[in-house]
Design a protein around this motif. Structure first.
Motif, mmCIF file in Angstrom:
data_model
loop_
_atom_site.group_PDB
_atom_site.id
_atom_site.type_symbol
_atom_site.label_atom_id
_atom_site.label_comp_id
_atom_site.label_asym_id
_atom_site.label_seq_id
_atom_site.Cartn_x
_atom_site.Cartn_y
_atom_site.Cartn_z
ATOM 1 N N TRP A 200 75.365 30.285 48.309
ATOM 2 C CA TRP A 200 73.918 30.440 48.384
ATOM 3 C C TRP A 200 73.574 31.752 49.080
ATOM 4 O O TRP A 200 73.995 32.012 50.210
ATOM 5 N N ASN A 201 72.813 32.608 48.409
ATOM 6 C CA ASN A 201 72.383 33.906 48.914
ATOM 7 C C ASN A 201 70.970 33.736 49.471
ATOM 8 O O ASN A 201 69.986 33.791 48.733
ATOM 9 N N GLU A 202 70.889 33.538 50.778
ATOM 10 C CA GLU A 202 69.604 33.241 51.421
ATOM 11 C C GLU A 202 68.627 34.407 51.292
ATOM 12 O O GLU A 202 67.430 34.213 51.097
ATOM 13 N N ALA A 203 69.135 35.640 51.406
ATOM 14 C CA ALA A 203 68.261 36.806 51.398
ATOM 15 C C ALA A 203 67.561 37.000 50.063
ATOM 16 O O ALA A 203 66.437 37.498 50.003
ATOM 17 N N GLU A 204 68.220 36.605 48.958
ATOM 18 C CA GLU A 204 67.652 36.823 47.633
ATOM 19 C C GLU A 204 67.392 35.518 46.883
ATOM 20 O O GLU A 204 66.970 35.543 45.727
ATOM 21 N N GLU A 205 67.681 34.394 47.561
ATOM 22 C CA GLU A 205 67.422 33.059 47.018
ATOM 23 C C GLU A 205 68.068 32.874 45.650
ATOM 24 O O GLU A 205 67.428 32.510 44.669
ATOM 25 N N THR A 206 69.377 33.158 45.616
ATOM 26 C CA THR A 206 70.149 32.996 44.384
ATOM 27 C C THR A 206 71.465 32.295 44.713
ATOM 28 O O THR A 206 71.929 32.309 45.862
ATOM 29 N N TRP A 207 72.058 31.708 43.682
ATOM 30 C CA TRP A 207 73.417 31.188 43.766
ATOM 31 C C TRP A 207 74.342 32.246 43.164
ATOM 32 O O TRP A 207 74.169 32.642 42.020
ATOM 33 N N ASP A 208 75.327 32.717 43.947
ATOM 34 C CA ASP A 208 76.210 33.797 43.509
ATOM 35 C C ASP A 208 77.643 33.295 43.403
ATOM 36 O O ASP A 208 78.130 32.578 44.293
ATOM 37 N N CYS A 209 78.331 33.686 42.334
ATOM 38 C CA CYS A 209 79.709 33.259 42.117
ATOM 39 C C CYS A 209 80.684 34.251 42.747
ATOM 40 O O CYS A 209 80.656 35.440 42.405
ATOM 41 N N PRO A 210 81.561 33.794 43.663
ATOM 42 C CA PRO A 210 82.512 34.703 44.309
ATOM 43 C C PRO A 210 83.691 35.076 43.421
ATOM 44 O O PRO A 210 84.512 35.910 43.805
ATOM 45 N N CYS A 211 83.807 34.459 42.252
ATOM 46 C CA CYS A 211 84.956 34.732 41.376
ATOM 47 C C CYS A 211 84.689 35.887 40.417
ATOM 48 O O CYS A 211 85.400 36.891 40.427
ATOM 49 N N HIS A 212 83.654 35.753 39.582
ATOM 50 C CA HIS A 212 83.397 36.772 38.565
ATOM 51 C C HIS A 212 81.972 37.309 38.579
ATOM 52 O O HIS A 212 81.577 38.026 37.662
ATOM 53 N N GLY A 213 81.176 36.952 39.598
ATOM 54 C CA GLY A 213 79.897 37.608 39.802
ATOM 55 C C GLY A 213 78.700 37.044 39.080
ATOM 56 O O GLY A 213 77.625 37.646 39.118
ATOM 57 N N SER A 214 78.825 35.894 38.415
ATOM 58 C CA SER A 214 77.633 35.287 37.806
ATOM 59 C C SER A 214 76.630 34.946 38.901
ATOM 60 O O SER A 214 77.001 34.570 40.015
ATOM 61 N N ARG A 215 75.348 35.063 38.578
ATOM 62 C CA ARG A 215 74.294 34.759 39.549
ATOM 63 C C ARG A 215 73.239 33.893 38.870
ATOM 64 O O ARG A 215 72.915 34.089 37.691
ATOM 65 N N PHE A 216 72.704 32.960 39.645
ATOM 66 C CA PHE A 216 71.737 32.003 39.134
ATOM 67 C C PHE A 216 70.521 31.954 40.062
ATOM 68 O O PHE A 216 70.659 32.045 41.285
ATOM 69 N N ALA A 217 69.341 31.790 39.469
ATOM 70 C CA ALA A 217 68.134 31.581 40.260
ATOM 71 C C ALA A 217 68.226 30.236 40.966
ATOM 72 O O ALA A 217 69.031 29.370 40.606
ATOM 73 N N ALA A 218 67.379 30.050 41.972
ATOM 74 C CA ALA A 218 67.372 28.783 42.703
ATOM 75 C C ALA A 218 67.106 27.609 41.785
ATOM 76 O O ALA A 218 67.587 26.496 42.016
ATOM 77 N N SER A 219 66.367 27.850 40.702
ATOM 78 C CA SER A 219 66.059 26.796 39.737
ATOM 79 C C SER A 219 67.165 26.594 38.705
ATOM 80 O O SER A 219 67.069 25.709 37.861
ATOM 81 N N GLY A 220 68.217 27.449 38.745
ATOM 82 C CA GLY A 220 69.372 27.253 37.885
ATOM 83 C C GLY A 220 69.514 28.212 36.727
ATOM 84 O O GLY A 220 70.566 28.245 36.076
ATOM 85 N N GLU A 221 68.474 29.013 36.411
ATOM 86 C CA GLU A 221 68.580 29.933 35.283
ATOM 87 C C GLU A 221 69.607 31.037 35.557
ATOM 88 O O GLU A 221 69.764 31.483 36.690
ATOM 89 N N VAL A 222 70.281 31.498 34.517
ATOM 90 C CA VAL A 222 71.254 32.580 34.654
ATOM 91 C C VAL A 222 70.528 33.899 34.900
ATOM 92 O O VAL A 222 69.606 34.258 34.167
ATOM 93 N N ILE A 223 70.943 34.615 35.939
ATOM 94 C CA ILE A 223 70.422 35.954 36.227
ATOM 95 C C ILE A 223 71.417 37.011 35.763
ATOM 96 O O ILE A 223 71.049 38.032 35.197
ATOM 97 N N GLU A 224 72.698 36.787 36.054
ATOM 98 C CA GLU A 224 73.749 37.714 35.645
ATOM 99 C C GLU A 224 74.927 36.901 35.113
ATOM 100 O O GLU A 224 75.221 35.811 35.606
ATOM 101 N N GLY A 225 75.631 37.463 34.112
ATOM 102 C CA GLY A 225 76.815 36.834 33.577
ATOM 103 C C GLY A 225 78.054 37.252 34.335
ATOM 104 O O GLY A 225 77.961 37.951 35.330
ATOM 105 N N PRO A 226 79.210 36.762 33.879
ATOM 106 C CA PRO A 226 79.521 36.315 32.518
ATOM 107 C C PRO A 226 79.054 34.917 32.130
ATOM 108 O O PRO A 226 79.206 34.530 30.972
ATOM 109 N N ALA A 227 78.524 34.126 33.056
ATOM 110 C CA ALA A 227 77.993 32.807 32.677
ATOM 111 C C ALA A 227 76.842 32.974 31.686
ATOM 112 O O ALA A 227 76.061 33.928 31.774
#
Length: 233
Positions: A200-227
């Motif tokens: 959980w990225n508190e500063a930007e309110e996103t879920w960030d993946c430590p493996c390959h960098g996918s990022r998701f909004a707090a509501s679950g939408e994809v912000i960055e892939g590869p997801a």
């Protein structure tokens, strides 16, 4: 058709394993003495300074996505800007870049099985220069013309001496997070790419993946892939 996703979402190219994602930060403010050019420090972690109008922009504090506290990095960058320029930041933002294991972007045919799918990724924070070069190279390749840079940027190149150490290091880091985070971050949502537990990225309110960098909004939408799939409810 151009699909702009920073990293190919077609896993058959294995770009998620041949690049690693880095977050970098910028703070900006007015009232400080402005430099006459753009500068990059030699210290570690590196910092950059440049002017835009009457704004001073200070960047740096990079780290692998999902593996550091973004709020802390903003504070460290702001402190560095205050100490050296007396700058009180008014704005802040971050970016994400793909870093190829051998240091050279991947530009060309997506993979050996692709006849009409092309890729340009792994610009290593030099998007203005590498994006221009990629545009020139892809235009020539699509038109069937030879180009002097084809071999250098070939996405399907094999350079074991240049890439093997970094490839092993980065994928060992991924494996560590895939396993260890199942103990340290129990209850965290799983990335819809390969199942790593998200940070959980508190500063930007996103879920960030430590493996390959996918990022998701707090509501679950994809912000960055590869997801490509959102988080489940």
């Amino acid at each position: 058709m151009v699909v702009a996703t920073h990293l190919s979402f077609l896993d058959r190219g294995l770009y998620f394993a041949r690049c690693h994602p880095e977050r970098s930060y910028v703070v900006a403010g007015r009232g400080a003495e402005l430099p006459a050019g753009m500068y990059l420090s030699t210290e570690s972690p590196a910092h950059s300074v440049r002017a835009h109008g009457d704004w001073l922009l200070v960047g740096g504090e990079s780290h692998k996505t999902g593996q550091a506290d973004a709020g802390e990095r903003y504070e460290r960058l702001s402190a560095w800007a205050r100490e050296r320029f007396g700058l009180e930041p008014e704005l802040r933002w971050a970016t994400q870049d793909q870093m190829p294991v051998d240091g050279v972007p991947y530009v060309g045919r997506h993979d050996p099985l692709s006849s009409n799918v092309w890729v340009a990724t792994g610009f290593r924070k030099w998007g203005l220069a590498m994006g221009t070069a990629a545009g020139e190279l892809l235009a020539a390749r699509i038109a069937g013309r030879e180009h002097a840079w084809t071999g250098l940027f070939d996405p399907n190149r094999l350079r074991p001496l240049a890439s093997a150490p970094a490839l092993a290091k980065e994928n060992a880091n991924v494996a560590w997070h895939f396993l260890a985070d199942r103990v340290a971050k129990r209850g965290a949502p799983r990335c819809t790419h390969l199942g790593c537990l998200l940070d959980w990225n508190e500063a930007e309110e996103t879920w960030d993946c430590p493996c390959h960098g996918s990022r998701f909004a707090a509501s679950g939408e994809v912000i960055e892939g590869p997801a490509v799939r959102p988080l489940s409810d």
